[in-house]
Design a protein around this motif. Structure first.
Motif, PDB file in Angstrom:
ATOM      1  N   TYR A   1       0.816  -1.204   0.000  1.00  0.00           N
ATOM      2  CA  TYR A   1       0.000   0.000   0.000  1.00  0.00           C
ATOM      3  C   TYR A   1       0.857   1.265   0.000  1.00  0.00           C
ATOM      4  CZ  TYR A   1       0.768  -0.659   5.040  1.00  0.00           C
ATOM      5  OH  TYR A   1       1.328  -0.874   6.271  1.00  0.00           O
ATOM      6  N   PRO A   2       0.350   2.335  -0.632  1.00  0.00           N
ATOM      7  CA  PRO A   2       1.036   3.633  -0.537  1.00  0.00           C
ATOM      8  C   PRO A   2       0.887   4.189   0.861  1.00  0.00           C
ATOM      9  CG  PRO A   2      -1.059   3.873  -1.661  1.00  0.00           C
ATOM     10  CD  PRO A   2      -0.876   2.404  -1.435  1.00  0.00           C
ATOM     11  N   THR A   3       1.850   4.958   1.307  1.00  0.00           N
ATOM     12  CA  THR A   3       1.855   5.440   2.683  1.00  0.00           C
ATOM     13  C   THR A   3       2.317   6.889   2.772  1.00  0.00           C
ATOM     14  OG1 THR A   3       4.111   4.660   2.984  1.00  0.00           O
ATOM     15  CG2 THR A   3       2.365   3.138   3.603  1.00  0.00           C
ATOM     16  N   PHE A   4       2.040   7.499   3.918  1.00  0.00           N
ATOM     17  CA  PHE A   4       2.644   8.781   4.240  1.00  0.00           C
ATOM     18  C   PHE A   4       2.916   8.826   5.734  1.00  0.00           C
ATOM     19  CE2 PHE A   4      -1.540  10.067   5.643  1.00  0.00           C
ATOM     20  CZ  PHE A   4      -1.290  11.041   6.598  1.00  0.00           C
ATOM     21  N   ALA A   5       3.773   9.732   6.138  1.00  0.00           N
ATOM     22  CA  ALA A   5       4.110   9.869   7.552  1.00  0.00           C
ATOM     23  C   ALA A   5       4.522  11.294   7.840  1.00  0.00           C
ATOM     24  CB  ALA A   5       5.243   8.912   7.924  1.00  0.00           C
ATOM     25  N   SER A   6       4.718  11.555   9.131  1.00  0.00           N
ATOM     26  CA  SER A   6       5.176  12.868   9.552  1.00  0.00           C
ATOM     27  C   SER A   6       6.019  12.713  10.807  1.00  0.00           C
ATOM     28  CB  SER A   6       3.987  13.786   9.839  1.00  0.00           C
ATOM     29  OG  SER A   6       4.424  15.019  10.377  1.00  0.00           O
ATOM     30  N   SER A   7       7.155  13.405  10.855  1.00  0.00           N
ATOM     31  CA  SER A   7       7.981  13.492  12.053  1.00  0.00           C
ATOM     32  C   SER A   7       8.840  14.741  11.910  1.00  0.00           C
ATOM     33  CB  SER A   7       8.859  12.246  12.220  1.00  0.00           C
ATOM     34  OG  SER A   7       9.899  12.237  11.269  1.00  0.00           O
ATOM     35  N   PRO A   8       9.393  15.262  13.012  1.00  0.00           N
ATOM     36  CA  PRO A   8      10.205  16.487  12.897  1.00  0.00           C
ATOM     37  C   PRO A   8      11.458  16.293  12.064  1.00  0.00           C
ATOM     38  CG  PRO A   8      10.345  15.538  15.097  1.00  0.00           C
ATOM     39  CD  PRO A   8       9.227  14.846  14.394  1.00  0.00           C
TER      40      PRO A   8
ATOM     41  N   GLU B   1       6.325  12.820   4.613  1.00  0.00           N
ATOM     42  CA  GLU B   1       7.028  11.683   4.017  1.00  0.00           C
ATOM     43  C   GLU B   1       6.033  10.833   3.233  1.00  0.00           C
ATOM     44  OE1 GLU B   1       9.124   7.730   5.869  1.00  0.00           O
ATOM     45  OE2 GLU B   1       9.652   9.678   6.717  1.00  0.00           O
ATOM     46  N   ILE B   2       6.394  10.482   2.030  1.00  0.00           N
ATOM     47  CA  ILE B   2       5.529   9.683   1.157  1.00  0.00           C
ATOM     48  C   ILE B   2       6.304   8.460   0.698  1.00  0.00           C
ATOM     49  CG2 ILE B   2       4.196   9.660  -1.000  1.00  0.00           C
ATOM     50  CD1 ILE B   2       3.952  12.699  -0.730  1.00  0.00           C
ATOM     51  N   GLY B   3       5.630   7.322   0.611  1.00  0.00           N
ATOM     52  CA  GLY B   3       6.326   6.119   0.192  1.00  0.00           C
ATOM     53  C   GLY B   3       5.386   4.979  -0.104  1.00  0.00           C
ATOM     54  N   ALA B   4       5.947   3.778  -0.102  1.00  0.00           N
ATOM     55  CA  ALA B   4       5.173   2.562  -0.329  1.00  0.00           C
ATOM     56  C   ALA B   4       5.711   1.480   0.592  1.00  0.00           C
ATOM     57  CB  ALA B   4       5.278   2.119  -1.780  1.00  0.00           C
TER      58      ALA B   4
ATOM     59  N   TYR C   1       3.958  12.876  15.290  1.00  0.00           N
ATOM     60  CA  TYR C   1       4.461  11.628  14.717  1.00  0.00           C
ATOM     61  C   TYR C   1       3.277  10.794  14.222  1.00  0.00           C
ATOM     62  CZ  TYR C   1       8.468  12.943  17.604  1.00  0.00           C
ATOM     63  OH  TYR C   1       9.502  13.634  18.193  1.00  0.00           O
ATOM     64  N   ILE C   2       3.419  10.225  13.042  1.00  0.00           N
ATOM     65  CA  ILE C   2       2.397   9.329  12.496  1.00  0.00           C
ATOM     66  C   ILE C   2       3.106   8.067  12.017  1.00  0.00           C
ATOM     67  CG2 ILE C   2       0.537   9.045  10.829  1.00  0.00           C
ATOM     68  CD1 ILE C   2       0.354  12.065  10.601  1.00  0.00           C
ATOM     69  N   PHE C   3       2.828   6.945  12.687  1.00  0.00           N
ATOM     70  CA  PHE C   3       3.463   5.687  12.342  1.00  0.00           C
ATOM     71  C   PHE C   3       2.492   4.541  12.582  1.00  0.00           C
ATOM     72  CE2 PHE C   3       7.116   8.414  13.256  1.00  0.00           C
ATOM     73  CZ  PHE C   3       7.944   8.128  12.217  1.00  0.00           C
ATOM     74  N   ASN C   4       2.887   3.351  12.132  1.00  0.00           N
ATOM     75  CA  ASN C   4       2.114   2.146  12.332  1.00  0.00           C
ATOM     76  C   ASN C   4       2.784   1.296  13.405  1.00  0.00           C
ATOM     77  OD1 ASN C   4       0.308   0.069  12.054  1.00  0.00           O
ATOM     78  ND2 ASN C   4       1.403  -0.871  10.344  1.00  0.00           N
ATOM     79  N   GLY C   5       2.011   0.805  14.354  1.00  0.00           N
ATOM     80  CA  GLY C   5       2.577   0.055  15.455  1.00  0.00           C
ATOM     81  C   GLY C   5       2.975   0.981  16.591  1.00  0.00           C
ATOM     82  N   GLU C   6       2.973   0.456  17.794  1.00  0.00           N
ATOM     83  CA  GLU C   6       3.303   1.276  18.944  1.00  0.00           C
ATOM     84  C   GLU C   6       4.785   1.632  18.980  1.00  0.00           C
ATOM     85  OE1 GLU C   6       1.254   2.669  20.810  1.00  0.00           O
ATOM     86  OE2 GLU C   6      -0.603   1.585  20.429  1.00  0.00           O
TER      87      GLU C   6
END
Length: 379
Positions: free
Chosen positions: A51-58, A63-66, A372-377
């Motif tokens: 799946y395509p993804t995006f994220a954010s951190s300082p 951030e965009i990716g797959a 912060y936006i991520f998958n998993g704790e």
């Protein structure tokens, strides 16, 4: 452990008109999205999700990716632990890009445990100098090509207890240090013109967790020693002791109290890129990764997770707090250099049958706040 980013598929739903949504329902796109969002696989069935993804951190900004994420139980037996294998490629608006491969793989009946993280990336980062009391003003920018390989091959020696060799290879090349426009320039640190180092050692791990991405009950502990020799595939001679303890306690049927203690202690000619770092998306959330760095680091955090909230099947929340500091020597840790962070988080249940959440964390420090936006704790 995972750094998978939140799927933009969820956002597509929010911006899709009724007519467009109906068209999606008629094709394979909808079926694929539905299989991800609603987790239609059986609990013991292996999943391979792209799946395509995006994220954010300082450190990265947007951030965009797959991502490719494989989840499975050895021999399809849910009495075994959930294994995770993930590949992720990304680019950011700050000119960073790379490929990340992470693994937490358990063999049948836990006879083997393979735990590691590999990165190939161009990843400019702010550099604030070395020490526990560096200024947050006018950092330099370190732009470099990096290869990082850290793997543990662990053999079960007793119930939940593993022992085995560890390898840590780090390459830093094509380094460009952009000095700040204002203020004094930073001295070029050890390894600042590029460096490669191969660390070899052994680790002892206690682990009775069942789901690495979202632990509801269990204990993880590790102590490891790695040694680099300048005469053997390394530019510098140094060693490091890494210690960590994580504990997870269920509160009622849905909530979890989790806490973590961590220490990194180095000796010898340690290059700046392999010093202990304070900050990041896991421990000391709110502080920029490497906001403080030095030979030694100690830190702790606690988090209360509500997974899910009482009024929802998919929405959860968390509150967290942490403290940590770095020091140039073991007898130089000082309370006045202790840094504190805290925050709140929102969770969304992405894979219900495997109990995996997306996390949105807002961390606060006396220097400001970061998202912060991520998958998993985080741990």
């Amino acid at each position: 452990m995972s750094i998978t980013k939140i799927s933009i598929i969820t956002l597509l739903f929010l911006g899709t008109s009724t007519v467009q949504a109906q068209k999606l329902k008629d094709g394979w796109v909808w079926r694929y999205i539905n299989s991800i969002i609603n987790d239609t696989t059986e609990a013991d069935e292996a999943t391979l999700t792209v799946y395509p993804t995006f994220a954010s951190s300082p450190e990265t900004g947007l951030e965009i990716g797959a991502s490719i994420l494989k989840l499975y139980y050895a021999k399809g037996d849910t009495l075994n632990r959930l294994s995770e294998l993930q590949a992720f490629t990304f680019f950011t608006l700050k000119g960073q890009y790379g490929l990340v491969l992470e693994n937490a793989l358990y063999g049948d009946e836990d006879k083997w445990f393979f735990l590691g993280e590999n990165k190939i990336q161009r990843f400019p980062l702010s550099y604030y100098g070395i020490g526990p009391n560096t200024s947050g003003d006018n950092p330099a920018l370190v732009d470099a090509f990096q290869v990082m390989v850290k793997q543990r091959v662990l053999r079960k020696i007793s119930n939940n207890l593993f022992f085995g060799p560890e390898v840590d290879y780090q390459l830093l090349s094509s380094v460009n240090i952009e000095q700040p426009e204002h203020g004094a320039p930073y001295p070029i640190p050890r390894g600042g013109d590029g460096t490669r180092n191969l660390g070899l050692g052994f680790g002892l791990v206690y682990d009775n967790r069942h789901n690495v991405l979202n632990v509801r009950k269990g204990l993880f502990g590790e102590i490891a020693y790695l040694r680099n020799f300048s005469s053997f595939l390394s530019d510098y001679s140094f060693g490091s002791v890494n210690m960590e303890l994580r504990s997870f306690h269920p509160i009622g049927k849905k909530n979890v109290l989790a806490w973590q203690l961590k220490g990194q202690f180095t000796h010898g000619d340690v290059p700046f890129n392999q010093m202990a770092l304070l900050g990041g998306d896991r421990l000391m959330r709110g502080y920029y990764l490497g906001r403080h760095r030095d030979r030694h680091f100690i830190g702790a955090q606690a988090e209360y997770r509500m997974l899910p909230l009482w009024f929802s099947k998919r929405l959860g929340a968390a509150v967290f707090a942490s403290a940590g500091t770095v020091a140039p020597a073991l007898n130089k840790f000082e309370a006045r250099h202790m840094r504190y962070a805290g925050g709140i988080g929102l969770r969304y249940l992405l894979f219900p049958k495997k109990d995996i959440y997306l996390r949105f964390d807002l961390g606060f420090t006396n220097e400001g706040a970061n998202l912060y936006i991520f998958n998993g704790e985080a741990f």
